[in-house]
Design a protein around this motif. Structure first.
Motif, PDB file in Angstrom:
ATOM      1  N   THR A  64       1.028  -1.192  -0.063  1.00 23.94           N
ATOM      2  CA  THR A  64       0.138  -0.253  -0.015  1.00 23.94           C
ATOM      3  C   THR A  64       0.740   1.222  -0.168  1.00 23.94           C
ATOM      4  O   THR A  64       2.024   1.249   0.064  1.00 23.94           O
ATOM      5  CB  THR A  64      -0.864   0.125   1.195  1.00 23.94           C
ATOM      6  OG1 THR A  64      -0.031   0.006   2.505  1.00 23.94           O
ATOM      7  CG2 THR A  64      -1.818  -1.183   1.252  1.00 23.94           C
ATOM      8  N   ALA A  65       0.192   2.514  -0.470  1.00 20.86           N
ATOM      9  CA  ALA A  65       1.070   3.537  -0.419  1.00 20.86           C
ATOM     10  C   ALA A  65       1.468   4.118   1.002  1.00 20.86           C
ATOM     11  O   ALA A  65       2.665   4.378   1.097  1.00 20.86           O
ATOM     12  CB  ALA A  65       0.033   4.745  -0.710  1.00 20.86           C
ATOM     13  N   ASP A  66       0.772   3.546   2.230  1.00 20.94           N
ATOM     14  CA  ASP A  66       1.267   4.092   3.408  1.00 20.94           C
ATOM     15  C   ASP A  66       2.594   3.084   3.630  1.00 20.94           C
ATOM     16  O   ASP A  66       3.543   3.660   4.425  1.00 20.94           O
ATOM     17  CB  ASP A  66       0.283   3.719   4.561  1.00 20.94           C
ATOM     18  CG  ASP A  66      -0.752   4.621   4.456  1.00 20.94           C
ATOM     19  OD1 ASP A  66      -0.649   5.794   3.925  1.00 20.94           O
ATOM     20  OD2 ASP A  66      -1.686   4.447   5.222  1.00 20.94           O
ATOM     21  N   GLU A  67       2.680   1.875   3.207  1.00 18.62           N
ATOM     22  CA  GLU A  67       3.587   0.887   3.446  1.00 18.62           C
ATOM     23  C   GLU A  67       4.945   1.449   2.750  1.00 18.62           C
ATOM     24  O   GLU A  67       5.999   1.396   3.389  1.00 18.62           O
ATOM     25  CB  GLU A  67       3.313  -0.465   3.053  1.00 18.62           C
ATOM     26  CG  GLU A  67       2.112  -1.026   4.166  1.00 18.62           C
ATOM     27  CD  GLU A  67       1.839  -2.433   3.762  1.00 18.62           C
ATOM     28  OE1 GLU A  67       1.557  -3.298   4.612  1.00 18.62           O
ATOM     29  OE2 GLU A  67       1.607  -2.681   2.461  1.00 18.62           O
ATOM     30  N   VAL A  68       4.707   1.891   1.373  1.00 17.51           N
ATOM     31  CA  VAL A  68       5.896   2.574   0.628  1.00 17.51           C
ATOM     32  C   VAL A  68       6.326   3.581   1.485  1.00 17.51           C
ATOM     33  O   VAL A  68       7.571   3.586   1.530  1.00 17.51           O
ATOM     34  CB  VAL A  68       5.402   2.640  -0.654  1.00 17.51           C
ATOM     35  CG1 VAL A  68       6.533   3.399  -1.525  1.00 17.51           C
ATOM     36  CG2 VAL A  68       4.908   1.300  -1.353  1.00 17.51           C
ATOM     37  N   GLU A  69       5.360   4.545   1.621  1.00 17.21           N
ATOM     38  CA  GLU A  69       5.930   5.812   2.368  1.00 17.21           C
ATOM     39  C   GLU A  69       6.917   5.348   3.652  1.00 17.21           C
ATOM     40  O   GLU A  69       7.731   6.050   4.016  1.00 17.21           O
ATOM     41  CB  GLU A  69       4.596   6.238   2.858  1.00 17.21           C
ATOM     42  CG  GLU A  69       4.977   7.589   3.672  1.00 17.21           C
ATOM     43  CD  GLU A  69       5.371   8.953   2.870  1.00 17.21           C
ATOM     44  OE1 GLU A  69       5.460   8.652   1.779  1.00 17.21           O
ATOM     45  OE2 GLU A  69       6.258   9.603   3.420  1.00 17.21           O
ATOM     46  N   TYR A  70       6.534   4.270   4.499  1.00 18.07           N
ATOM     47  CA  TYR A  70       6.993   3.993   5.718  1.00 18.07           C
ATOM     48  C   TYR A  70       8.522   3.422   5.256  1.00 18.07           C
ATOM     49  O   TYR A  70       9.439   3.534   5.961  1.00 18.07           O
ATOM     50  CB  TYR A  70       6.113   2.888   6.551  1.00 18.07           C
ATOM     51  CG  TYR A  70       6.680   2.508   7.813  1.00 18.07           C
ATOM     52  CD1 TYR A  70       7.639   2.999   8.672  1.00 18.07           C
ATOM     53  CD2 TYR A  70       6.345   1.127   8.288  1.00 18.07           C
ATOM     54  CE1 TYR A  70       7.957   2.618   9.837  1.00 18.07           C
ATOM     55  CE2 TYR A  70       6.678   0.578   9.340  1.00 18.07           C
ATOM     56  CZ  TYR A  70       7.621   1.432  10.244  1.00 18.07           C
ATOM     57  OH  TYR A  70       8.148   0.757  11.519  1.00 18.07           O
ATOM     58  N   ALA A  71       8.226   2.627   4.425  1.00 19.77           N
ATOM     59  CA  ALA A  71       9.607   2.115   3.965  1.00 19.77           C
ATOM     60  C   ALA A  71      10.632   2.974   3.289  1.00 19.77           C
ATOM     61  O   ALA A  71      11.846   2.892   3.750  1.00 19.77           O
ATOM     62  CB  ALA A  71       9.374   0.923   2.565  1.00 19.77           C
ATOM     63  N   LEU A  72      10.312   4.008   2.706  1.00 19.65           N
ATOM     64  CA  LEU A  72      10.991   5.008   2.095  1.00 19.65           C
ATOM     65  C   LEU A  72      11.663   5.829   3.325  1.00 19.65           C
ATOM     66  O   LEU A  72      12.851   6.243   3.401  1.00 19.65           O
ATOM     67  CB  LEU A  72      10.488   6.001   1.085  1.00 19.65           C
ATOM     68  CG  LEU A  72      10.029   5.423  -0.159  1.00 19.65           C
ATOM     69  CD1 LEU A  72       9.319   6.152  -1.003  1.00 19.65           C
ATOM     70  CD2 LEU A  72      11.339   5.025  -1.025  1.00 19.65           C
ATOM     71  N   ALA A  73      10.900   6.179   4.136  1.00 22.03           N
ATOM     72  CA  ALA A  73      11.155   6.883   5.330  1.00 22.03           C
ATOM     73  C   ALA A  73      12.279   6.325   6.302  1.00 22.03           C
ATOM     74  O   ALA A  73      12.932   6.771   6.973  1.00 22.03           O
ATOM     75  CB  ALA A  73      10.055   7.194   6.115  1.00 22.03           C
ATOM     76  N   SER A  74      12.156   4.981   6.209  1.00 30.65           N
ATOM     77  CA  SER A  74      12.847   4.131   7.038  1.00 30.65           C
ATOM     78  C   SER A  74      14.326   3.679   6.468  1.00 30.65           C
ATOM     79  O   SER A  74      15.392   3.237   7.022  1.00 30.65           O
ATOM     80  CB  SER A  74      12.218   2.753   7.520  1.00 30.65           C
ATOM     81  OG  SER A  74      11.266   2.873   7.957  1.00 30.65           O
ATOM     82  N   GLY A  75      14.298   4.101   4.947  1.00 27.61           N
ATOM     83  CA  GLY A  75      15.660   3.955   4.309  1.00 27.61           C
ATOM     84  C   GLY A  75      15.894   2.405   4.160  1.00 27.61           C
ATOM     85  O   GLY A  75      17.049   2.177   4.391  1.00 27.61           O
ATOM     86  N   LEU A  88       3.902   3.933  -8.383  1.00 28.24           N
ATOM     87  CA  LEU A  88       3.722   4.501  -7.128  1.00 28.24           C
ATOM     88  C   LEU A  88       5.003   4.699  -6.234  1.00 28.24           C
ATOM     89  O   LEU A  88       4.965   5.876  -5.804  1.00 28.24           O
ATOM     90  CB  LEU A  88       2.644   3.337  -6.327  1.00 28.24           C
ATOM     91  CG  LEU A  88       2.354   3.729  -4.887  1.00 28.24           C
ATOM     92  CD1 LEU A  88       1.739   5.015  -4.793  1.00 28.24           C
ATOM     93  CD2 LEU A  88       2.014   2.508  -4.093  1.00 28.24           C
ATOM     94  N   ILE A  89       5.777   3.815  -6.142  1.00 29.90           N
ATOM     95  CA  ILE A  89       7.043   3.836  -5.700  1.00 29.90           C
ATOM     96  C   ILE A  89       7.698   5.187  -6.098  1.00 29.90           C
ATOM     97  O   ILE A  89       8.258   6.189  -5.402  1.00 29.90           O
ATOM     98  CB  ILE A  89       7.994   2.744  -5.500  1.00 29.90           C
ATOM     99  CG1 ILE A  89       7.324   1.547  -4.695  1.00 29.90           C
ATOM    100  CG2 ILE A  89       9.153   2.951  -4.798  1.00 29.90           C
ATOM    101  CD1 ILE A  89       7.780   0.134  -5.107  1.00 29.90           C
ATOM    102  N   ASP A  90       7.942   5.233  -7.370  1.00 35.53           N
ATOM    103  CA  ASP A  90       8.555   6.416  -8.255  1.00 35.53           C
ATOM    104  C   ASP A  90       7.898   7.934  -7.577  1.00 35.53           C
ATOM    105  O   ASP A  90       8.517   8.637  -7.139  1.00 35.53           O
ATOM    106  CB  ASP A  90       8.541   6.521  -9.644  1.00 35.53           C
ATOM    107  CG  ASP A  90       9.016   7.584 -10.406  1.00 35.53           C
ATOM    108  OD1 ASP A  90      10.457   7.551 -10.082  1.00 35.53           O
ATOM    109  OD2 ASP A  90       8.476   8.042 -11.068  1.00 35.53           O
ATOM    110  N   ALA A  91       6.559   7.821  -7.614  1.00 33.45           N
ATOM    111  CA  ALA A  91       5.866   9.097  -7.227  1.00 33.45           C
ATOM    112  C   ALA A  91       6.319   9.392  -5.733  1.00 33.45           C
ATOM    113  O   ALA A  91       6.501  10.415  -5.591  1.00 33.45           O
ATOM    114  CB  ALA A  91       4.422   8.837  -7.445  1.00 33.45           C
ATOM    115  N   MET A  92       6.285   8.268  -5.093  1.00 38.99           N
ATOM    116  CA  MET A  92       6.375   8.813  -3.462  1.00 38.99           C
ATOM    117  C   MET A  92       7.893   9.028  -3.152  1.00 38.99           C
ATOM    118  O   MET A  92       7.905   9.776  -2.500  1.00 38.99           O
ATOM    119  CB  MET A  92       5.759   7.387  -2.449  1.00 38.99           C
ATOM    120  CG  MET A  92       4.552   7.063  -3.071  1.00 38.99           C
ATOM    121  SD  MET A  92       3.465   6.333  -1.882  1.00 38.99           S
ATOM    122  CE  MET A  92       3.596   7.316  -0.498  1.00 38.99           C
ATOM    123  N   ALA A  93       8.723   8.302  -4.032  1.00 40.14           N
ATOM    124  CA  ALA A  93      10.300   8.767  -3.844  1.00 40.14           C
ATOM    125  C   ALA A  93      10.499  10.181  -4.308  1.00 40.14           C
ATOM    126  O   ALA A  93      11.175  10.753  -3.675  1.00 40.14           O
ATOM    127  CB  ALA A  93      11.157   7.728  -4.590  1.00 40.14           C
TER     128      ALA A  93
END
Ligand code: PLP
Length: 412
Positions: free
Chosen positions: A105-116, A130-135
């Motif tokens: 999900t978008a929330d999970e991708v966000e959390y993963a990106l924030a965690s590095g 989705l990952i590209d847009a959130m990154a």
């Protein structure tokens, strides 16, 4: 690391009868030595080949188990935001985390990106977008691999359940090249690897070797298109011995059989083993409540049920069931059943086993993987305790749930 000394079953130096009396039953008991030995078998078999062993968290996600592996240097393969939270709580290094799964999900991708985290194993083009847009929003570049579906023939290898084109997983091999090519246009992504995971409880590693060849061919084709790939992720799936006499591949031999081929590729190699690290390291301890007979049929009624260990009911899986203290009585043939109000609630059927009596303890073997993690509160049964053994010491790493736990979060 479970064996008998005289008539008593031990986990490392701990007598399981004593442990069962103190912590109560049902209880999952894990051997830290076995978990670490299995992790090191992977790590050491790779030798000087650049590699990462990313333990598949879904097999057993207890914090103490994750902590043990994090301390040993393991990376982690996660399939949800919740698993990432657990890894971080356990002291895992986010830069060694790969995120798999078909429905992030978008929330999970966000959390993963924030965690590095290290990278995403992607399973569709919409996920890449989705990952590209959130990154882009965070101003970072996200590493990714495409999980390819190598369409490995299941008809000769019945245990493979995720690597065929009819399954929901991955992107078809025939489309992978074009997808990597189009992903070049997504400026906040960087193609790091190629990944696959063809199934679980694989006892004959031949199909994994077949998949490796297909992946290497894809890597070569990508290189020829000016798309250099850094790592190859082979997934998990190595099987373990559930049944006495069953032959399971040795971790070291399996990795060594691949090593020469992988070395010449020049790629970093990743694996995502779950079951083969924790499966043999755990037992489920249960107490015999009753013996009963319906006509000619014998039943051993125990205090563990399908809510504690669902593998026999769900997959018709076989787990050896052995006495925690041997007796001299002749064996019986019985169904081992739990207290749940369903005929599907059994741990074994028609099993020749020790002639145990009410109050005796049994150990359900090879229950360290896909055991506790698949447990539930069905029939409002509090979930079992989990215990980690380290040499002659042991500690409760998850206390048994209480009735209060059962209604937490509910309102009348
Ligand atoms: C389940 C899973 C694993 C681990 O599989 P095991 O059979 O437990 O080794 C690894 N990678 C992915 C993507 C998975 O879904």
């Amino acid at each position: 690391m479970f064996c008998y000394s005289e008539d008593d079953l031990y986990c490392e130096q701990v007598a399981l009868a004593d442990l069962a009396h103190r912590t109560g039953t049902p209880a999952y008991v894990y051997s830290s030595q076995t978990i670490l030995a299995n992790y090191r078998a992977y790590d050491e078999a790779f030798g000087d080949l650049p590699h990462s062993v990313c333990y598949a968290v879904k097999a057993n996600s207890s914090l103490a188990v994750l902590g043990l592996l994090a301390k040993a240097g393991a990376g982690f393969d996660i399939v949800s935001g919740g698993e990432l939270f657990r890894v971080l709580q356990a002291g895992g290094d986010p830069s060694k985390v790969v995120f798999s799964g078909v429905g992030k999900t978008a929330d999970e991708v966000e959390y993963a990106l924030a965690s590095g985290i290290h990278s995403f194993n992607c399973e569709s083009e919409s996920e890449l977008a989705l990952i590209d847009a959130m990154a882009a929003r965070r101003g970072v570049k996200a590493g990714f691999s495409i999980r390819v579906n190598p369409d490995v023939d299941a008809s000769t290898h019945p245990y493979i359940s995720t690597g065929l084109s009819q399954h929901k997983f991955g992107i078809a091999m025939s489309e992978a090249l074009a997808v990597y090519d189009r992903a070049r246009g997504l400026k906040n992504l960087s193609a790091e690897g190629v990944s696959c995971h063809i199934g679980s409880q694989i006892l004959d590693p031949a199909p994994i070797l077949e998949a490796v060849e297909k992946l290497l061919a894809l890597v070569a084709a990508l290189g020829a298109e000016g798309l250099p790939i850094r790592h190859l992720d082979l997934g998990g799936g190595l099987g373990i011995r559930y049944r006495d006499g069953e032959k399971a591949p040795a971790i070291g031999e399996f990795i060594e059989s691949l090593r020469a081929r992988l070395r010449e590729s020049g790629l970093r190699v990743m694996v995502e083993p779950g079951r083969s690290i924790v499966g043999p390291a755990g037992v489920l301890l249960t107490r015999v409540l009753y013996r009963k007979k319906n006509g000619p049929k014998e039943f051993v009624v125990v205090d563990a049920a399908m809510n504690d260990l669902i593998r026999p009911s769900l997959y018709h899986a076989h787990h050896e069931i052995i006495p925690v203290r041997k007796n001299a009585l002749p064996p019986v043939t019985a169904d081992v059943v739990g207290p749940i109000c369903e005929t599907g609630d059994f741990l074994a059927r028609g099993r020749q086993m020790a002639n145990v009596m009410p109050g005796d303890f049994l150990a359900v073997c090879a229950a360290g993987a896909y055991g506790f993690v698949l447990s539930s509160n069905y029939n409002s049964r509090p979930r079992a305790a989990e215990v980690l053994v380290e040499g002659s010491a042991y500690r409760v790493i998850r206390r048994r749930e209480t009735f209060e736990d059962l209604v937490r979060g509910e309102t009348l």
